[in-house]
Design an enzyme around this catalytic site. Structure first.
Site, short mmCIF file in Angstrom:
data_model
loop_
_atom_site.label_atom_id
_atom_site.label_comp_id
_atom_site.label_asym_id
_atom_site.label_seq_id
_atom_site.Cartn_x
_atom_site.Cartn_y
_atom_site.Cartn_z
N LYS A 191 48.05 43.93 31.55
CA LYS A 191 47.32 45.17 31.79
C LYS A 191 48.07 46.35 31.16
O LYS A 191 49.16 46.19 30.63
CB LYS A 191 47.12 45.36 33.30
CG LYS A 191 46.40 44.18 33.95
CD LYS A 191 44.95 44.06 33.52
CE LYS A 191 44.35 42.66 33.67
NZ LYS A 191 44.27 42.11 35.01
C1 LIG Z 1 43.64 41.19 35.91
C2 LIG Z 1 42.37 41.28 36.62
C3 LIG Z 1 42.25 41.09 38.01
C4 LIG Z 1 43.33 40.64 38.95
O1 LIG Z 1 44.56 40.76 38.55
P1 LIG Z 1 45.86 40.07 39.14
O2 LIG Z 1 46.78 41.24 39.29
O3 LIG Z 1 46.30 39.10 38.13
O4 LIG Z 1 45.54 39.46 40.45
C5 LIG Z 1 41.01 41.26 38.59
N1 LIG Z 1 39.95 41.59 37.88
C6 LIG Z 1 40.01 41.78 36.56
C7 LIG Z 1 38.78 42.18 35.81
C8 LIG Z 1 41.22 41.61 35.88
O5 LIG Z 1 41.25 41.78 34.55
#
Ligand SMILES: *Cc1c(COP(=O)(O)O)cnc(C)c1O
Length: 388
Positions: A191
């Site tokens: 992210k």
């Molecule tokens: C990364 C992501 C999540 C959840 O992320 P984690 O921190 O890995 O649990 C949820 N929704 C979307 C659209 C994502 O890209």
């Protein structure tokens, strides 16, 4: 599972990589030496900084951007017998949390332009059991918040914004997280900023935040030196101080990271506008340079014109030293969801996009030349495999 070695002469260009500066690395070492490594002062400091970034709203951090959504559903009292509307084009976490609390996901097909949930189709999916909508800002492109909240208000629904990918994006100049109902953010390493694993939930009231703290740690409420009470079933979702220290070193760079991503997204559009690339008929994302944080740059392959499938395109790019990704396969076609009754043809727009979507490298420390290299390789591969 590791990918096969690539024979390309150039260094491998990954799909993405986190940017962590030396100050942060030194700060992490300090935390490790401090004697307090799990949730503590760094968690509190990160929550305060995130709250500031989100216009003063209550924010709590957790060990994922998945439990944040599950906890938001629990705070909203959503569970057995309830339906939650969401998109089939997301990381499977988005709908898994709905199942996790005992509710039923109700998928709504996507808008082929934005690739986000089609707001025009939401009202038809609402039933007396509907309690909430979980929209997803795919690749950081924000769902139309004016229309979303107009529907939610009119139909008395909660909203849990899955803003895992859109931290630092804005809707008409209003930063995501500073307004709306629940806003869930992920700090996974892929992210735009990271705490290694982790996430945060932006809430409306201190009462919700208190409840979130209980769900985060076994339902425990402490008082005085020795007081402890447990009234609800909580889990184990707290973030460590080591991870929080990484986040404290990341947040000040978020806007600059996003500016770099935007610069390279612009470069992709420039390169893809060249005649040879344009002739490929790739589906491009909306060219939004004012609202999107450019979490990803995704093209949709024109399957009807190609003699090879996406996996082969990815293999050939990998052989050329370029990493790519798929974000995401259609959720309703996973075995678990098929067992629950969904099937091919239920959401034809999402299915076509999910079969052909391809995420290209995009991260702050790549270079303009990397973008040129990716588009050249993609153009070469696709040009060589056109149906006649
Ligand atoms: C990364 C992501 C999540 C959840 O992320 P984690 O921190 O890995 O649990 C949820 N929704 C979307 C659209 C994502 O890209």
């Amino acid at each position: 599972m590791s990918a096969p070695a690539h024979p390309s002469a150039q260094p491998f260009l990954p799909l993405t990589r986190p940017t962590i500066d030396e100050e942060t690395i030194a700060g992490v070492a300090d935390v490790l030496r401090s004697g307090w490594i799990t949730s503590g002062p760094n968690v509190k400091a990160l929550e305060a900084k995130l709250s500031e970034y989100c216009g003063g709203r209550p924010v709590r951090v957790f060990n994922s951007g998945t439990c944040t959504m599950e906890i938001a559903l629990r705070i909203a009292g959503i569970g057995e017998g309830h339906e939650v509307i969401t998109t089939p084009l997301s990381w499977v976490a988005t709908s898994n949390v709905i199942l996790e609390v005992g509710a039923k996901p109700v998928f709504v097909d996507i808008d082929p332009v934005t690739r986000n949930i089609d707001l025009d189709r939401i009202e038809a999916a609402i039933t007396p059991a509907t309690r909430a909508i979980i929209p997803v800002d795919l690749a950081g492109l924000p769902v139309d918040r004016d229309r979303l909240y107009a529907i939610a208000k009119k139909r008395n629904l909660r909203v849990i914004e899955d803003a895992a990918q859109s931290f630092g994006s804005n809707w008409r100049g209003r930063r995501i997280g500073t307004f709306g109902d629940f806003v869930s953010v992920s700090f996974h390493p892929n992210k735009n900023i990271t705490t290694i694993e982790g996430g945060c939930l932006v809430m409306n009231t201190e009462a919700e935040a208190k409840l979130a703290e209980q769900y985060r740690l076994q339902g425990v409420v402490r008082s005085g030196f020795d007081g402890m009470e447990v009234e609800i079933v909580g889990g184990k979702f707290n973030l460590t101080d080591v991870a929080a220290r990484v986040g404290l070193g990341q947040l000040p760079h978020l806007d600059a990271f996003n500016a770099k991503r935007t610069e390279f997204a612009r470069a992709y559009f420039e390169e893809l506008a060249a005649p040879a690339a344009r002739a490929l008929g790739l589906g491009l994302p909306p060219a939004d340079f004012s609202q999107t944080n450019w979490h990803m740059f995704q093209v949709v392959l024109p399957e009807e014109r190609l003699t090879i499938k996406r996996a082969e395109v990815m293999a050939q790019l990998h052989a050329a030293g370029i990493g790519t990704g798929v974000h995401y396969p259609a959720i309703h076609l996973f075995a678990l969801y098929r067992r629950l009754g969904w099937k091919e043809g239920d959401f034809p727009i999402a299915e076509r996009v999910c079969r052909n979507i391809l995420t290209l490298p995009l991260f702050p420390t790549m270079t303009r030349a990397d973008v040129t290299r990716v588009v050249a390789a993609l153009t070469k591969i696709l040009s060589a495999h056109q149906k006649s």
